[in-house]
Design a protein around this motif. Structure first.
Motif, PDB file in Angstrom:
ATOM      1  N   ILE A   1       0.748  -1.205   0.104  1.00 20.46           N
ATOM      2  CA  ILE A   1       0.034   0.132   0.047  1.00 20.46           C
ATOM      3  C   ILE A   1       0.942   1.317  -0.105  1.00 20.46           C
ATOM      4  O   ILE A   1       1.978   1.439   0.910  1.00 20.46           O
ATOM      5  CB  ILE A   1      -0.894  -0.038   1.426  1.00 20.46           C
ATOM      6  CG1 ILE A   1      -1.877  -1.205   1.424  1.00 20.46           C
ATOM      7  CG2 ILE A   1      -1.716   1.248   1.533  1.00 20.46           C
ATOM      8  CD1 ILE A   1      -2.860  -0.937   0.211  1.00 20.46           C
ATOM      9  N   ILE A   2       0.747   2.282  -1.007  1.00 13.14           N
ATOM     10  CA  ILE A   2       1.069   3.428  -0.665  1.00 13.14           C
ATOM     11  C   ILE A   2       0.065   4.434  -0.339  1.00 13.14           C
ATOM     12  O   ILE A   2      -0.812   4.636  -0.941  1.00 13.14           O
ATOM     13  CB  ILE A   2       1.744   3.756  -2.295  1.00 13.14           C
ATOM     14  CG1 ILE A   2       2.303   2.786  -2.972  1.00 13.14           C
ATOM     15  CG2 ILE A   2       2.274   5.213  -2.630  1.00 13.14           C
ATOM     16  CD1 ILE A   2       2.468   2.742  -4.456  1.00 13.14           C
TER      17      ILE A   2
ATOM     18  N   HIS B   1      -6.467  16.076   4.256  1.00  8.52           N
ATOM     19  CA  HIS B   1      -6.421  17.205   4.647  1.00  8.52           C
ATOM     20  C   HIS B   1      -7.682  18.088   4.755  1.00  8.52           C
ATOM     21  O   HIS B   1      -8.563  18.030   3.599  1.00  8.52           O
ATOM     22  CB  HIS B   1      -5.480  18.294   4.060  1.00  8.52           C
ATOM     23  CG  HIS B   1      -5.356  19.672   4.718  1.00  8.52           C
ATOM     24  ND1 HIS B   1      -4.802  19.835   5.857  1.00  8.52           N
ATOM     25  CD2 HIS B   1      -5.843  20.687   4.336  1.00  8.52           C
ATOM     26  CE1 HIS B   1      -5.036  21.180   6.197  1.00  8.52           C
ATOM     27  NE2 HIS B   1      -5.443  21.785   5.367  1.00  8.52           N
ATOM     28  N   TYR B   2      -8.244  18.733   5.825  1.00  3.67           N
ATOM     29  CA  TYR B   2      -9.688  19.226   5.825  1.00  3.67           C
ATOM     30  C   TYR B   2      -9.331  20.644   6.475  1.00  3.67           C
ATOM     31  O   TYR B   2      -8.665  20.947   7.350  1.00  3.67           O
ATOM     32  CB  TYR B   2     -10.499  18.501   6.741  1.00  3.67           C
ATOM     33  CG  TYR B   2     -11.812  19.292   6.648  1.00  3.67           C
ATOM     34  CD1 TYR B   2     -12.779  19.182   5.910  1.00  3.67           C
ATOM     35  CD2 TYR B   2     -12.391  20.106   7.912  1.00  3.67           C
ATOM     36  CE1 TYR B   2     -13.831  19.678   6.078  1.00  3.67           C
ATOM     37  CE2 TYR B   2     -13.506  20.558   8.090  1.00  3.67           C
ATOM     38  CZ  TYR B   2     -14.167  20.541   7.045  1.00  3.67           C
ATOM     39  OH  TYR B   2     -15.225  21.247   7.325  1.00  3.67           O
TER      40      TYR B   2
ATOM     41  N   LEU C   1      -7.667  15.219  -0.948  1.00  2.00           N
ATOM     42  CA  LEU C   1      -7.018  14.093  -0.725  1.00  2.00           C
ATOM     43  C   LEU C   1      -5.850  13.813  -1.362  1.00  2.00           C
ATOM     44  O   LEU C   1      -5.747  14.745  -2.940  1.00  2.00           O
ATOM     45  CB  LEU C   1      -7.981  12.903  -1.380  1.00  2.00           C
ATOM     46  CG  LEU C   1      -9.369  12.734  -0.575  1.00  2.00           C
ATOM     47  CD1 LEU C   1     -10.191  11.844  -1.262  1.00  2.00           C
ATOM     48  CD2 LEU C   1      -9.192  12.285   0.933  1.00  2.00           C
ATOM     49  N   TYR C   2      -4.673  13.327  -1.066  1.00  2.00           N
ATOM     50  CA  TYR C   2      -3.511  13.307  -1.817  1.00  2.00           C
ATOM     51  C   TYR C   2      -2.573  12.062  -1.463  1.00  2.00           C
ATOM     52  O   TYR C   2      -3.138  11.256  -0.658  1.00  2.00           O
ATOM     53  CB  TYR C   2      -2.857  14.730  -1.301  1.00  2.00           C
ATOM     54  CG  TYR C   2      -2.376  14.503   0.288  1.00  2.00           C
ATOM     55  CD1 TYR C   2      -1.397  13.846   0.632  1.00  2.00           C
ATOM     56  CD2 TYR C   2      -3.246  15.116   1.101  1.00  2.00           C
ATOM     57  CE1 TYR C   2      -0.829  13.734   2.091  1.00  2.00           C
ATOM     58  CE2 TYR C   2      -2.896  15.188   2.532  1.00  2.00           C
ATOM     59  CZ  TYR C   2      -1.701  14.303   2.900  1.00  2.00           C
ATOM     60  OH  TYR C   2      -1.489  14.239   4.410  1.00  2.00           O
ATOM     61  N   ASN C   3      -1.879  11.731  -2.462  1.00  2.00           N
ATOM     62  CA  ASN C   3      -0.893  10.870  -2.542  1.00  2.00           C
ATOM     63  C   ASN C   3       0.546  11.430  -2.875  1.00  2.00           C
ATOM     64  O   ASN C   3       0.698  11.165  -4.197  1.00  2.00           O
ATOM     65  CB  ASN C   3      -1.191   9.661  -2.994  1.00  2.00           C
ATOM     66  CG  ASN C   3      -0.502   8.447  -2.489  1.00  2.00           C
ATOM     67  OD1 ASN C   3       0.786   8.417  -2.508  1.00  2.00           O
ATOM     68  ND2 ASN C   3      -1.136   7.085  -2.379  1.00  2.00           N
ATOM     69  N   ASN C   4       1.413  11.978  -2.175  1.00  2.00           N
ATOM     70  CA  ASN C   4       2.544  12.433  -2.303  1.00  2.00           C
ATOM     71  C   ASN C   4       3.636  11.606  -2.645  1.00  2.00           C
ATOM     72  O   ASN C   4       4.514  11.751  -3.120  1.00  2.00           O
ATOM     73  CB  ASN C   4       3.023  13.548  -1.556  1.00  2.00           C
ATOM     74  CG  ASN C   4       1.952  14.520  -1.434  1.00  2.00           C
ATOM     75  OD1 ASN C   4       1.343  14.929  -2.492  1.00  2.00           O
ATOM     76  ND2 ASN C   4       1.924  15.301  -0.330  1.00  2.00           N
TER      77      ASN C   4
ATOM     78  N   ASP D   1     -11.854   7.295   1.166  1.00  2.00           N
ATOM     79  CA  ASP D   1     -11.643   8.584   2.293  1.00  2.00           C
ATOM     80  C   ASP D   1     -10.131   8.737   2.183  1.00  2.00           C
ATOM     81  O   ASP D   1      -9.895   9.843   2.871  1.00  2.00           O
ATOM     82  CB  ASP D   1     -11.813   7.718   3.821  1.00  2.00           C
ATOM     83  CG  ASP D   1     -13.273   7.656   4.118  1.00  2.00           C
ATOM     84  OD1 ASP D   1     -14.108   8.239   3.300  1.00  2.00           O
ATOM     85  OD2 ASP D   1     -13.521   6.970   5.077  1.00  2.00           O
ATOM     86  N   ARG D   2      -9.291   8.232   1.674  1.00  2.43           N
ATOM     87  CA  ARG D   2      -7.973   8.478   1.463  1.00  2.43           C
ATOM     88  C   ARG D   2      -7.582   8.113  -0.028  1.00  2.43           C
ATOM     89  O   ARG D   2      -7.939   7.174  -0.374  1.00  2.43           O
ATOM     90  CB  ARG D   2      -6.876   7.874   2.305  1.00  2.43           C
ATOM     91  CG  ARG D   2      -7.302   8.197   3.807  1.00  2.43           C
ATOM     92  CD  ARG D   2      -6.111   7.911   4.824  1.00  2.43           C
ATOM     93  NE  ARG D   2      -6.301   8.474   6.246  1.00  2.43           N
ATOM     94  CZ  ARG D   2      -6.182   9.559   6.944  1.00  2.43           C
ATOM     95  NH1 ARG D   2      -5.687  10.361   5.925  1.00  2.43           N
ATOM     96  NH2 ARG D   2      -6.600   9.798   7.818  1.00  2.43           N
TER      97      ARG D   2
END
Length: 139
Positions: free
Chosen positions: A4-5, A10-11, A18-21, A89-90
């Motif tokens: 899993i990456i 962030h709210y 939603l992000y995946n850096n 959710d992510r």
């Protein structure tokens, strides 16, 4: 090995981001979305000797089961099944390396799964299908 990456969320007063850096899009050649007909249907087993896949839920929730294929003509029925649950959710992304087969099940109605692949359509012939009940346990 599948992994899993991890993405994030962030709210603030403007809403959600939603992000995946940590995900690197380098090498992705195509993508598509899967929306199963219902939550009972399991799409699989589909395997790839050469292609890699990355899965990200963009709506709802999915269970993804992966199995390492030891013999492409007659895989062991006793192979270990890895199970991952992803939700919207992510922006968590599941990486399925080459050499695995997947079985995909939506856990909520109208769930959508984004699939990214490192080969173009018809670039190679790398699609292996096995009966849904082939491996020792699925559910």
């Amino acid at each position: 090995m599948p992994q899993i990456i991890t993405g994030g969320k962030h709210y603030d007063e403007r809403g959600n981001l939603l992000y995946n850096n940590d995900f690197d899009f380098l090498g992705i050649k195509r993508m598509y979305c899967i929306e199963n007909a219902d939550t009972e249907f399991i799409r699989g087993w589909t395997g790839h000797k050469i292609e890699q896949r990355w899965f990200c839920v963009i709506h709802g929730r999915f269970i993804l089961r992966l199995v390492k294929i030891d013999n492409w003509q007659n895989p062991s029925k006793e192979s270990d099944i890895l199970e991952f649950e992803l939700d919207a959710d992510r922006l968590n992304i599941l990486h399925m390396p080459k050499g695995y087969a997947s079985a995909i099940q939506a856990k909520e109605k109208k769930s959508k799964l984004l699939v990214m692949v490192d080969h173009s359509l018809r670039e190679i012939d790398d699609d292996y299908r096995f009966p849904i009940n082939h491996f020792k346990k699925l559910l």
